[in-house]
Design a protein around this motif. Structure first.
Motif, PDB file in Angstrom:
ATOM      1  N   PHE A 196       0.845  -1.192   0.000  1.00 12.24           N
ATOM      2  CA  PHE A 196       0.000   0.000   0.000  1.00 12.24           C
ATOM      3  C   PHE A 196       0.883   1.246   0.000  1.00 12.24           C
ATOM      4  O   PHE A 196       2.036   1.200   0.429  1.00 12.24           O
ATOM      5  CB  PHE A 196      -0.914   0.034   1.223  1.00 12.24           C
ATOM      6  CG  PHE A 196      -1.984  -1.020   1.228  1.00 12.24           C
ATOM      7  CD1 PHE A 196      -3.141  -0.850   0.479  1.00 12.24           C
ATOM      8  CD2 PHE A 196      -1.846  -2.183   1.974  1.00 12.24           C
ATOM      9  CE1 PHE A 196      -4.139  -1.813   0.476  1.00 12.24           C
ATOM     10  CE2 PHE A 196      -2.828  -3.156   1.979  1.00 12.24           C
ATOM     11  CZ  PHE A 196      -3.984  -2.978   1.221  1.00 12.24           C
ATOM     12  N   LEU A 231       0.646  -2.648  -6.852  1.00 12.32           N
ATOM     13  CA  LEU A 231      -0.360  -1.748  -6.285  1.00 12.32           C
ATOM     14  C   LEU A 231      -1.429  -1.434  -7.318  1.00 12.32           C
ATOM     15  O   LEU A 231      -2.635  -1.501  -7.031  1.00 12.32           O
ATOM     16  CB  LEU A 231       0.313  -0.461  -5.808  1.00 12.32           C
ATOM     17  CG  LEU A 231      -0.625   0.671  -5.362  1.00 12.32           C
ATOM     18  CD1 LEU A 231      -1.495   0.232  -4.199  1.00 12.32           C
ATOM     19  CD2 LEU A 231       0.170   1.914  -4.995  1.00 12.32           C
ATOM     20  N   ASP A 241      -3.748   5.353  -2.923  1.00 10.41           N
ATOM     21  CA  ASP A 241      -3.628   4.136  -3.733  1.00 10.41           C
ATOM     22  C   ASP A 241      -4.409   4.287  -5.035  1.00 10.41           C
ATOM     23  O   ASP A 241      -3.949   3.878  -6.107  1.00 10.41           O
ATOM     24  CB  ASP A 241      -4.153   2.920  -2.967  1.00 10.41           C
ATOM     25  CG  ASP A 241      -3.347   2.590  -1.728  1.00 10.41           C
ATOM     26  OD1 ASP A 241      -2.110   2.710  -1.775  1.00 10.41           O
ATOM     27  OD2 ASP A 241      -3.949   2.215  -0.714  1.00 10.41           O
TER      28      ASP A 241
END
Length: 206
Positions: free
Chosen positions: A144, A182, A154
């Motif tokens: 994250f 991610l 994010d």
């Protein structure tokens, strides 16, 4: 009673897409008002600062994409679990904005030789500088950008990295596996996957 939201932007992802991602993750309905470029000169006069995106909240207009995203993130529990995490999200999104502005520099250069020189410098020096720092942060943070759960930063990264791959090719993030992870993780979220599947396609460039 829940507010009525109307997001005003061009018929494109652009600076409105992070806001759309936030609405999607939150499961909150809004009017996604898109307009063609031909309509902009007239519509511009109605915008608070002559720019978009603009969000109407019960008819009241607010401008600035990151300010809108940050506000909605706070409303929908996507701003982090503490003031410190909220601050870190702000730092990362604002730094991501610095990178975007650097990448826009060569596009504004009129001289073809300087334009190419600037483009090479951005790709060889500026982009790796920022992406390597982002990569380290995400890698050390368990996948994250901030904290241990999804935040609006994010979503901002996923939107920008997706565009980066579209422009520079599918292998552009190969040196940055944490960043690619991610982006892929965000796009695998059911709400985001559903949004991507149903959102209007971006208009073809002339």
């Amino acid at each position: 009673m829940a507010p009525n939201y109307k997001l005003i932007y061009f018929d494109a992802p652009g600076r409105a897409e992070t806001i759309r991602y936030i609405f999607a993750v939150a499961g909150v309905e809004y009017e996604d008002y898109r307009f063609p470029k031909e309509k902009w000169p007239e519509l511009k006069k109605e915008m608070p600062f002559g720019k978009v995106p603009v969000l109407e909240i019960d008819g009241r207009q607010v401008a600035q994409s990151n300010a809108i995203a940050r506000y909605l993130a706070k409303q929908f529990g996507l701003a982090g679990k503490s003031d410190w995490e909220a601050l870190q999200s702000d730092v990362l999104v604002d730094t991501l904005e610095d990178l975007k502005m650097s990448m826009m520099g060569p596009m504004r250069e009129q001289d073809p030789i300087r334009k190419e020189e600037q483009k090479v410098k951005v790709m060889k020096e500026v982009v790796p500088y920022y992406l390597s720092k982002f990569e380290k942060i995400v890698s050390e943070n368990g996948g994250f950008s901030v904290g241990s759960e999804l935040t609006w930063s994010d979503l901002a990264f996923a939107v920008s990295l997706d565009y980066f791959e579209q422009v520079y090719g599918g292998d552009a993030l190969r040196p940055y596996p944490a960043l690619k992870g991610l982006k892929d993780k965000v796009h695998a979220l059911p709400a985001i996957a559903d949004w991507i599947a149903k959102r209007p396609p971006a208009p073809a460039k002339p």
